[in-house]
Design an enzyme around this catalytic site. Structure first.
Site, short mmCIF file in Angstrom:
data_model
loop_
_atom_site.label_atom_id
_atom_site.label_comp_id
_atom_site.label_asym_id
_atom_site.label_seq_id
_atom_site.Cartn_x
_atom_site.Cartn_y
_atom_site.Cartn_z
CD GLU A 76 -2.58 1.12 2.73
OE1 GLU A 76 -2.17 0.38 3.64
OE2 GLU A 76 -3.59 1.85 2.84
CE LYS A 126 -7.26 1.57 3.93
NZ LYS A 126 -5.89 1.86 4.42
CB CYS A 152 -4.47 -1.40 4.71
SG CYS A 152 -3.45 -1.51 6.22
#
Lengths: 295, 295
Positions: free
Chosen positions: B45, B118, B155
């Site tokens: 990331e 995200k 994540c």
């Protein structure tokens, strides 16, 4: 609600042909767990006898019983006598031709605190549960007891993150999985290890994702399928993990064990503050979870 | 869609102050992975630099860039030259005052196959992402490439079973988690071990629950927070698991590693036949998953 209590999973064989023998064995172990100070005792799925779902045989519907009924009366009395919470799983006869795989929770006063009817029903070679059990219609509803809200789920449910999440969202303090799972002797050792590890991992994952302790209670022993040369080698490995998925207790694959650990509900509060997953769920984008597939 | 291919996760430090240095390092490793025969390469990331979200500083918005833009042009050219699929994560400037944490997938022809913004944005001490990133608005949509449909999640998404499930339901062939996660030096060794294990376990759980391989790619190295004595010790431990959650490759906590394994999409088909979880989901009872809490 108690902030801390001892909980036990009774890993045991359930393969004796005589129901009373199996139940007496469970009760002896419940007494031992209570003597250790446990306030919550979990028995394996359908602990009254052999795992009859290895074959489809209409005679086995005779094994079903009413709830409340003979077995729940006995376990109610034991819960009251020992002043503990007990989780049992019973082949429930609800009406003629209507049967469920049902967990019953007894509170410390001997009352039935609630029932959970297994929601996800498997059907695989040697696990012909769709023949016997109508899928549950009580929802994913935790059961309030004097020690906390118990999120009872049964065996095949354990593979479904949705089930664990719904119990957590409904306020469960602990997730509890009575189960009957084992190996096919025809699979390789590597496949056995992989299956067992996947089974443990997915349930520990529910602990992590929801910040909740998990108690998983399996049977042990090899059981031949009726009229067959083959059977299931039930893999034990009952376990208790904390709310970050950390092992608190873990049984082996072959022994009767009273697996006991302290359930600390305050730790769940701490863990959920460190990792506040519930805060950030993208519920605006979760609508498709009610679809079979997105195609 | 290819039935089998090699995939690599590039575990690397991203802490150099110079963006070009970090990118050149990644590109060198991409070339090595391609030389090994990998057809899919995943970078950590926000691999272009330090994890700037350790503090809230409006100057860091200068790090954001357009997609397509300077970095995607470079990676497009590399993907085309090496004939591989690349997964990058970039601090996306979408408009003045509107920024995302965005994965970009480059197909073998150098085209941008798709983006994933995200969806779940964390906010914890030293992970102030809610300050920088608007939650994604592209949904949980896998990205079609020449080697398969890639379910990219980033994540914090990794803790959400709903995200993995929605990708699976939308036909993802593999789940991919670029990530930047590490330890706080103030926590105990026991807490470190517990956090790392929880992080691995929950993602392996997604593999098991969905019958899909998972690739998780983390950075390594200690990074001081700007103007602070403290910082994050990024814990590496990138891994690739198969569709029963079995480890295919697993990196350590400290080294740059090109983690490579064979992704076998046919195995997912086999695993899902053995454990047909998708068949039995109780979608009639999943409506409450769109609730924040059931109270």
């Amino acid at each position: 609600m108690k902030k801390k209590f001892l909980a036990s999973a009774i890993q045991q064989p359930c393969g004796d042909d005589n129901r009373q023998v199996n139940l007496d064995f469970s009760i002896a172990k419940i007494r031992e767990a209570a003597a250790l100070g446990s306030e919550l005792v979990v028995l394996p799925e359908l602990h009254l006898g052999k795992y009859f779902c290895q074959v489809e045989d209409h005679n086995f519907f005779d094994l079903a019983q009413a709830i409340p009924g003979e077995t729940t009366d006995i376990l109610s009395a034991i819960a009251k006598e020992l002043n503990i919470v007990i989780v049992s799983t019973i082949f429930e006869r609800r009406a003629a031709g209507l049967y469920h795989n049902t967990a019953v929770v007894f509170d410390k006063d001997g009352s039935i605190a609630g029932k959970y009817r297994k929601m996800h029903i498997p059907d695989d070679p040697a696990f012909y549960e769709k023949y016997y059990f109508t899928p549950g219609d009580l929802g994913f509803t935790p059961i309030q007891t004097s020690i906390g809200k118990l999120g009872i789920l049964i065996c095949w449910d354990q593979w479904y993150p949705e089930a664990a999440r719904l119990m957590a969202l409904a306020g469960a303090d602990v997730l509890i999985y009575p189960t009957a799972i084992g190996w096919d002797k025809n699979d390789t050792k590597e496949e056995h290890a992989c299956q067992l590890d996947a089974w443990i991992t997915v349930q520990r994952g529910h602990a992590v994702a929801n910040g909740l302790p998990v108690i998983s209670c399996n049977r042990i022993g090899f059981e031949f399928a009726p009229h067959e040369q083959s059977g299931i080698d039930f893999w034990g490995n009952s376990f208790i993990v904390g709310s970050q998925g950390e092992f608190l207790a873990h049984a082996n694959a072959i022994d009767t064990q009273i697996l006991t650990a302290e359930i600390d509900l305050k730790r769940s509060e701490t863990v959920r503050r460190i990792w506040p997953f519930l805060r950030d769920r993208r519920i605006d984008e979760f609508g498709n979870l009610t679809k079979r597939f997105i195609d």
